[in-house]
Structure formats: structure tokens, C-alpha cells
Design a protein around this motif. Structure first.
Motif, PDB file in Angstrom:
ATOM      1  N   ILE A  31       0.791  -1.219  -0.097  1.00 36.79           N
ATOM      2  CA  ILE A  31      -0.048  -0.044   0.114  1.00 36.79           C
ATOM      3  C   ILE A  31       1.046   1.222  -0.008  1.00 36.79           C
ATOM      4  O   ILE A  31       1.826   1.175   0.867  1.00 36.79           O
ATOM      5  N   ALA A  32       0.687   2.291  -0.953  1.00 35.02           N
ATOM      6  CA  ALA A  32       1.280   3.365  -0.929  1.00 35.02           C
ATOM      7  C   ALA A  32       0.428   4.485  -0.396  1.00 35.02           C
ATOM      8  O   ALA A  32       0.964   5.537   0.207  1.00 35.02           O
ATOM      9  N   GLY A  33      -0.772   4.453  -0.276  1.00 37.10           N
ATOM     10  CA  GLY A  33      -1.635   5.233   0.338  1.00 37.10           C
ATOM     11  C   GLY A  33      -3.340   4.842   0.346  1.00 37.10           C
ATOM     12  O   GLY A  33      -3.334   4.066  -0.548  1.00 37.10           O
ATOM     13  N   PHE A  34      -3.658   5.154   1.406  1.00 37.58           N
ATOM     14  CA  PHE A  34      -5.019   4.738   1.734  1.00 37.58           C
ATOM     15  C   PHE A  34      -5.770   5.874   2.443  1.00 37.58           C
ATOM     16  O   PHE A  34      -5.526   6.208   3.198  1.00 37.58           O
ATOM     17  N   TYR A  35      -7.149   6.182   1.753  1.00 30.38           N
ATOM     18  CA  TYR A  35      -7.584   7.158   2.495  1.00 30.38           C
ATOM     19  C   TYR A  35      -9.376   7.137   2.268  1.00 30.38           C
ATOM     20  O   TYR A  35      -9.720   6.739   1.329  1.00 30.38           O
ATOM     21  N   CYS A  36      -9.864   6.855   3.544  1.00 28.52           N
ATOM     22  CA  CYS A  36     -11.288   7.015   3.380  1.00 28.52           C
ATOM     23  C   CYS A  36     -12.077   8.352   3.755  1.00 28.52           C
ATOM     24  O   CYS A  36     -11.668   8.875   4.372  1.00 28.52           O
ATOM     25  N   ASN A  37     -13.130   8.396   2.940  1.00 22.78           N
ATOM     26  CA  ASN A  37     -13.845   9.918   3.001  1.00 22.78           C
ATOM     27  C   ASN A  37     -14.346   9.783   4.488  1.00 22.78           C
ATOM     28  O   ASN A  37     -14.623   8.895   5.051  1.00 22.78           O
ATOM     29  N   THR A  38     -14.506  10.947   4.964  1.00 23.42           N
ATOM     30  CA  THR A  38     -15.066  11.278   6.511  1.00 23.42           C
ATOM     31  C   THR A  38     -16.668  11.411   6.431  1.00 23.42           C
ATOM     32  O   THR A  38     -17.231  11.135   7.385  1.00 23.42           O
TER      33      THR A  38
END
Ligand SMILES: *[C@@H]1O[C@H](CO)[C@@H](O)[C@H](O)[C@H]1NC(C)=O
Ligand SMILES: *[C@@H]1O[C@H](CO)[C@@H](O)[C@H](O)[C@H]1NC(C)=O
Ligand SMILES: *[C@@H]1O[C@H](CO)[C@@H](O)[C@H](O)[C@H]1NC(C)=O
Ligand SMILES: *[C@@H]1O[C@H](CO)[C@@H](O)[C@H](O)[C@H]1NC(C)=O
Ligand SMILES: *[C@@H]1O[C@H](CO)[C@@H](O)[C@H](O)[C@H]1NC(C)=O
Ligand SMILES: *[C@@H]1O[C@H](CO)[C@@H](O)[C@H](O)[C@H]1NC(C)=O
Ligand SMILES: *[C@@H]1O[C@H](CO)[C@@H](O)[C@H](O)[C@H]1NC(C)=O
Ligand SMILES: *[C@@H]1O[C@H](CO)[C@@H](O)[C@H](O)[C@H]1NC(C)=O
Ligand SMILES: *[C@@H]1O[C@H](CO)[C@@H](O)[C@H](O)[C@H]1NC(C)=O
Ligand SMILES: *[C@@H]1O[C@H](CO)[C@@H](O)[C@H](O)[C@H]1NC(C)=O
Ligand SMILES: CC(=O)N[C@H]1CO[C@H](CO)[C@@H](O)[C@@H]1O
Length: 612
Positions: A31-38
Motif C-alpha cells: 500500500i502506498a496510500g489509503f484514504y477513506c472519506n469522512t
């Protein structure tokens, strides 16, 4: 536990061989980057309903093209999803990389969106269209400062050059480019990838922004720019897969490592299974289920992978040819069932459960352990489950002759089942239900007994399937628009009307099923309702008029068995009496069926439920 050991061994063979298949190159799944919307979804249940088909759509697109977008549903819970493999991956690696996305993105649930950058692919979903987006507030750069160049000035120049080169090259090359620049002291490698949904102009502006951002990582030996519309990475080490389709020495070292890596994995797995065999011996203990819950989130999959019930999502996916429709066996109440084939030729059935939400997974796993404790010759044997992937899968034994409905309601096949076989089936189902209700450690009400939930093995012995699942699903289902648990026609009146659920609801369904087996008619068929008379009402009136033989399926009827058949019809009617208290228990039903004929206290007095 011969069975458990057998399974363990087979499973290991399976894992080893499939690792050889996939270890041709590197699917680049770290994984290089992981983001969940808030933002939290308006309705988590609706989101879950859209998410799985969206991922299915993406999966088939990505498997063909390495890229895809899809929209499922509408309104605030719609799922817009995009996936892009970086073009240095071949299609097999791409599909593996995407599988990883599928297994990680659901962790954002019940948020409205999320995005993940792996080293080899990108995936995102939102409740709005973002396919043309190039930049947004979540764009970021990730610099690896663990090592800095000892020649910062010169290094930055080179980084500048190579990053600039790949970004310009990518515009000319359908959004993708790799390149390297060297001087006598070092080399710098770079890769640029725009999502294919962007036109050249948008790709250009995205990569320009990404380039100027990533260059500021210098003198770090490695940097990545993670943007809404593109990805850019540089490093002093070569990191991309050699140009797809050429399998060449540069890839070989990596391959070797993966094979060694997976051998280690197999050894671990072996010992994991060993632990499973020695420790669990088939049934779970309460403490195990607690610990499952306690560790969920961080270490759940580790715990599960030590269980002998564990199957890996990837292995099951392969064994079903990626859930190919040609392997579809049927549509069950809780998901689609596929046939899978192990490398050793053994067949099994996989149920792909449609509801798969984070909150629900731990409950599901407890349930699986619980179902696994139920062993009876008339219950479908559960071999295990998979919870490491994007969807929850249940693995069952495969039964050659499919489900009962495909015989009794099909004129061409109905002949296969003579009266003795039918009686056997009715008795077997009764015994299986009696076990669920009374003899197993935990009381289980099936809730959905019907012909399609009875599978037949090669000797036409019945196996009840889907038992126990209702316990997990009932709660979730009431929040979904899929209606009540159960099938109209088989549902007991007090359950339909008042939602009042006891074992007697199963007894009622069993009664309907019995009468179907005898008449060869489906309680839900159109012909019956067009005839203007409810299935049960019709049988009831023939029973009252002493003309039951008129409605018996001619494909097996013989005069010599008339009395036996009448006896069974009588049991079926007893089971379908409108008042639950008048219906016998399943234990009693088994007894009545065995007693065969002595009908003294066997007279249904209460008419069946006539009006669904
Ligand atoms: C998060 O979701 C909200 C609502 O759907 C949306 O307005 C917002 O732009 C999203 N944020 C990101 C960074 O995508
Ligand atoms: C996605 O799948 C749904 C059903 O699951 C289908 O109706 C829809 O057309 C598909 N969309 C695309 C873009 O494949
Ligand atoms: C996305 O979901 C959020 C939260 O439910 C909602 O406020 C927003 O309007 C939705 N966006 C769209 C485009 O429907
Ligand atoms: C994306 O942009 C293209 C043109 O650049 C346009 O044709 C398309 O409709 C846009 N799609 C969306 C979803 O905005
Ligand atoms: C950072 O670079 C070092 C060596 O160059 C490498 O070992 C490490 O894995 C890198 N870290 C990340 C997060 O890529
Ligand atoms: C590399 O440089 C960055 C800032 O330029 C610094 O924060 C970091 O500590 C350096 N790393 C090493 C290993 O010297
Ligand atoms: C990189 O770009 C520079 C100009 O910016 C050019 O001189 C050089 O040849 C390019 N190198 C490669 C490998 O394309
Ligand atoms: C390579 O490094 C040496 C010293 O480490 C330096 O003298 C030389 O100029 C460097 N060469 C280049 C092309 O940067
Ligand atoms: C191996 O790859 C190099 C470039 O990396 C290429 O020049 C060479 O032709 C390839 N050899 C084979 C046998 O494909
Ligand atoms: C692969 O390994 C060989 C030695 O076994 C080495 O000479 C070669 O440089 C390696 N190639 C890569 C791309 O790492
Ligand atoms: C109709 C059908 O598929 N019948 C099969 C049931 O299983 C037995 C044994 O495998 C077969 O011989 C039948 O043809």
C-alpha cells in the motif's frame, strides 16, 4: 478427525500449486496510500447493496482492460467506482492487484467513499462522479526519507529530468510512461500513470502538479505523488515490472523471491492447520469466539487463518474461474452459488454472500464456527469460509444431483425419483430438521425450508442447505429491501402475519415441501394460482373428499403404494395446520413417518393456512 486432516492436506497442495501459477511476476500490492472519506453514508445497508455489484462490474472490466469505471445505484448512496492498473502490470498481475483493492476498500464502509494507491494499481469509490477529477484536497506526496542522496544538488537535477521526462512521455503514450536517467554515480527511475478516464489535457495538468510535488521529495531516494487523477513515483532502485509480455531476466529475481516468500507462507499455513487440528478438533469454544470479536480490525484475519475453516479468497476465486457464470450452480437466499474445482479434481460449492459489511463479518465468522459444529447426514457439510477477501464466501461440499426442485417440478426428470426415493427424501429432511431443532447443541430454526434448499447427492439422499445462516442474516435483512426471511408459500401464517417465529414455522414449511414432493406441484407456481385455488386448499379439499390419489404426481404413482402415500399426505397436512400448536414437532414427524400407516391419532383437524 480423519476428515479434518484430509482437508488440511488437500488444501495445502492447492495453495502450493496456485502460488506457482501466480508467481510469474509481481502484482505490486503493497500500500502506498489509503484514504477513506469522512462522510458517513445516508444508508449503510443500501451502500452495501450497491458496493458489491460495483466491484463485480469493475472486476470484469479491469480483468479485460486493466481499467474500468462503473456506476451502480442512484441518489446519495450510489456507488461510482474506478480502478486503474498501472500499465507495467500484465493482466494477471493486474487482476491480482485489483483483488487486493477489493479486499481493502470495503474497510471504508460505511463511509461514502475511499481511495487506495497500491504500488501497481489504484481504486476509488464515491457517491458522486469523480472520473474527471485531477486534483483535490486529498492529494498527497509520500517521501521516503529513510535514505537521502549524498549529492543533493546533482540528485535533484536528475530527479527533475526523469520526472519531467516521464510526465511528458505519458501524455504521448496514453497516460503511462516509465523511464530512467543515470550519471556515473547513480540512476533514478520513474513511472507516471494517469487514469484512463482523463483526456490528454487533464492528464497533463494532473501530472504537472504531481511532478512539481514529488520533486520536492528530493534528496529522499524515493518519492510518490498520489493525486486524484494520476500517480507519479521516482526511486533510485528499479521498481516497475519489465515491459509486459517480455518475461526476461530482470523479472526473474523478483519471481524467485516470491516463490521463496510463498514457500514460507505455506510452511506457516501448514503449522496453522496443524494448530487447527490439534487445538480445535472440529468445534469451536466460546473463548475462541470472544477472541475473534476482540481482535477484529487488527488481527482478525490472522486468527481466522489459523482456523482450519479458513480458505483464501484468491484460491477460491481461481477454483471458480473468477466466479465465472458457467460455474454458477444457483441463486440461494443469501447469495450466488458457484461450483469450484480443486487442482486435485475434487469439487466443491462456494456461496458468495451478497451482504458483506464490516460490522457483520465477525458475527458471520462466529456463525460459521457454529454451523461447523452441526454434523448430520442430512445437512450439507460446511468445509469452511473465506473472510480475507472483499466478499464473504462459504465453502460447502458439492452434491452432484443439484436441488430437489429441479427434479420434482421438472417432468422430464420427475421419473428419476420413484416413490421409495421420495419417501427417503421426505424422511431425510425430517431427520435433518429434527436434529437442528432438538438434537444439536444449539437450537436452530431454519426459516427457509423449500425444495431448492434441499440438495441431492449421487444416491439421491437429501441434504439441507442454508441452515444457520438466517441467524446471521435476519437482523441485516430487516434493514434491506429484500423482504422477510423466507419464501412466500412456505411461510407459516403466524410468521407472515405476526413475525412470530418458532420451530413450528419450519414444521409448516416442511409440510408444504412434503406435499410438493407428493404432488409434483410447486406451491409457488403460476399454474396453481391461475387455477384459482391455493395449493394447500386444493389438497385439503381432496383430502376431505377422500380423493387424494387424483392429485398425486403420475410419474411415480402406483396403486401398491397408495396407502403409504396417503399416510404421507396426512403428515404433510398435519404439519401445515394453521394453528402452530396443532402441528407436530419434527421429532414427532420423524416418528409418524416411520410408523407408516397407523393413523389413529393422525387426523388433521385444522384446515391449512388458506390465504397467502
Ligand atoms: C467526501 O464525500 C463528500 C460527500 O460525498 C464529498 O463532498 C467530498 O468531496 C468527498 N471528499 C473527497 C476528498 O473525496
Ligand atoms: C454493473 O452491474 C449492474 C448489475 O450488477 C448492471 O446493471 C450494470 O449495467 C453494470 N454496469 C456496468 C457499467 O457494467
Ligand atoms: C453523498 O452522501 C452524503 C451523505 O449521505 C450526502 O450528504 C451527499 O449529498 C451525497 N452526495 C450525492 C452526490 O448524492
Ligand atoms: C469528463 O470529461 C469529458 C471531456 O473531457 C466529458 O466528455 C465527460 O462527459 C466528462 N465526464 C464527466 C462524468 O464529467
Ligand atoms: C524506503 O526506502 C528504503 C531503502 O531505500 C526501503 O527499504 C523502504 O522499504 C522504503 N520505505 C517505503 C515506505 O517505501
Ligand atoms: C533526509 O532529509 C530529510 C529532509 O531533507 C530529513 O528530515 C531526514 O532526516 C533525512 N534522512 C536521513 C536518513 O538523513
Ligand atoms: C529527458 O528530457 C530531456 C529534456 O528535458 C532530454 O534532453 C532527454 O533526452 C530526455 N531523456 C530521456 C531518456 O528521454
Ligand atoms: C560522482 O561522485 C564523486 C564523488 O563522490 C564526484 O567527485 C563526481 O563528480 C560525481 N560524478 C557525477 C557525474 O556527479
Ligand atoms: C530482455 O530485456 C532487455 C531490456 O530490459 C531487452 O533488451 C532484451 O531484448 C530482453 N531479452 C529477451 C530475451 O527478451
Ligand atoms: C538478478 O540476479 C543476478 C544474480 O543472480 C544479478 O546479477 C542481476 O543483476 C539481478 N538482476 C536484477 C534486475 O536485480
Ligand atoms: C438427473 C441426474 O443428474 N441424475 C444423476 C444423479 O447422480 C447419479 C450418480 O452420480 C447419476 O448417475 C445420475 O445420472
Amino acid at each position: 478427525m480423519g476428515i479434518a486432516e484430509n482437508k488440511g492436506v488437500t488444501f495445502v497442495v492447492f495453495v502450493v500449486s496456485s502460488f506457482w501459477v501466480i508467481s510469474l511476476a509481481d502484482p505490486q500490492t503493497s500500500i502506498a496510500g489509503f484514504y477513506c472519506n469522512t462522510t458517513t453514508a445516508a444508508s449503510g445497508a443500501v451502500l452495501a447493496n450497491y458496493f458489491v455489484p460495483a466491484m463485480d462490474n469493475l472486476s470484469s472490466l479491469v480483468n479485460q482492460n486493466g481499467f474500468g469505471t462503473t456506476v451502480v445505484g442512484e441518489g446519495p448512496n450510489a456507488v461510482y467506482a474506478l480502478a486503474q492498473c498501472f500499465k507495467d502490470l500484465n493482466l494477471i498481475d493486474c487482476s491480482l492487484c485489483f483483488s487486493e483493492i477489493r479486499s481493502i476498500l470495503p474497510k471504508c464502509y460505511p463511509k461514502t467513499g475511499g481511495r487506495i494507491f497500491l504500488e501497481g494499481c489504484f481504486g476509488r469509490y464515491e457517491n458522486f462522479s469523480f472520473f474527471n477529477d485531477t486534483m483535490d484536497s486529498e492529494d498527497s506526496k509520500v517521501c521516503n526519507y529513510s535514505k537521502n542522496s549524498s549529492l543533493p544538488g546533482k540528485f535533484m537535477e536528475i530527479v527533475n529530468e526523469v520526472v519531467g521526462n516521464v510526465s511528458t512521455e505519458a501524455i504521448r503514450n496514453r497516460g503511462f510512461a516509465v523511464g530512467s536517467v543515470s550519471n556515473s554515480n547513480f540512476s533514478v527511475y520513474a513511472l507516471a500513470q494517469c487514469w484512463e478516464s482523463l483526456d490528454n489535457q487533464k492528464c497533463n495538468s494532473c501530472l504537472q502538479a504531481a511532478a512539481s510535488s514529488v520533486i520536492s521529495c528530493s534528496p529522499a531516494v524515493e518519492g510518490r505523488s498520489l493525486n486524484a487523477g494520476c500517480y507519479l513515483r521516482y526511486s533510485t532502485g528499479m521498481f516497475w515490472n519489465s515491459v509486459p509480455t517480455t518475461s526476461n531476466s530482470s523479472g526473474n529475481n523478483k519471481t524467485l523471491w516470491i516463490i521463496i516468500g510463498s514457500s514460507v507462507g505455506v510452511v506457516l499455513l501448514l503449522s496453522g492447520i496443524g494448530i487447527g487440528i490439534w487445538k480445535a478438533k472440529g468445534c469451536f469454544r466460546k473463548s475462541d469466539s470472544k477472541s475473534l470479536k476482540a481482535v477484529y480490525g487488527a488481527g482478525l484475519s490472522a486468527t481466522i487463518s489459523q482456523s482450519k475453516l479458513n480458505f483464501r479468497y484468491q484460491e477460491l476465486r481461481k477454483a471458480t474461474k473468477n466466479f465465472d457464470t458457467s460455474n454458477k450452480l444457483g441463486q440461494g437466499s443469501y447469495g450466488t452459488v458457484y461450483k469450484g474445482v480443486l487442482p486435485d479434481g475434487r469439487e466443491f460449492a462456494v456461496k458468495r454472500l451478497f451482504l458483506n459489511t464490516r460490522q457483520w463479518v465477525d458475527q458471520f465468522l462466529n456463525e460459521v464456527e457454529l454451523i461447523n459444529c452441526l454434523r448430520h447426514k442430512n445437512l450439507v457439510k460446511l468445509l469452511g469460509c473465506s473472510a480475507d477477501g472483499p466478499e464473504s464466501l462459504l465453502v460447502y461440499e458439492y452434491y452432484f444431483n443439484k436441488s430437489l426442485d429441479q427434479f420434482i417440478f421438472d417432468h422430464s426428470r420427475a421419473k428419476v425419483l420413484d416413490w421409495e426415493k421420495r419417501l427417503d427424501i421426505i424422511q431425510g429432511v425430517a431427520e435433518g430438521l429434527s436434529y437442528l431443532h432438538e438434537e444439536s447443541e444449539i437450537r436452530i430454526i431454519h426459516r427457509d425450508i423449500k425444495a431448492s434448499n434441499v440438495l441431492l447427492d449421487d444416491k439421491f439422499k437429501p441434504k439441507i442447505t442454508d441452515f444457520g445462516l438466517a441467524r446471521s442474516f435476519a437482523e441485516g435483512l430487516t434493514h434491506l429491501n429484500t423482504g422477510a426471511v423466507g419464501t412466500i408459500g412456505y411461510m407459516a401464517p403466524e410468521y407472515v402475519v405476526h413475525g412470530h417465529l418458532t420451530e413450528k414455522a419450519d414444521v409448516y414449511s416442511f409440510g408444504v415441501l412434503t406435499l410438493e414432493v407428493v404432488t409434483g406441484q410447486s406451491c409457488t407456481s403460476e399454474v396453481v394460482s391461475q387455477a384459482g385455488k391455493c395449493f394447500l386448499a386444493r389438497i385439503w379439499s381432496h383430502y376431505k373428499d377422500n380423493t387424494v390419489e387424483k392429485i398425486i404426481d403420475r410419474s411415480f404413482y402406483e396403486d401398491r403404494v397408495k396407502d403409504e402415500i396417503l399416510h404421507v399426505v396426512c403428515v404433510g397436512l398435519l404439519c401445515t395446520q394453521a394453528t402452530p400448536g396443532y402441528r407436530p414437532t419434527m421429532v414427532k414427524v420423524v416418528e409418524l413417518l416411520r410408523s407408516n400407516g397407523d393413523q389413529e391419532d393422525l387426523l388433521p383437524t385444522d384446515p391449512p393456512f388458506l390465504d397467502v
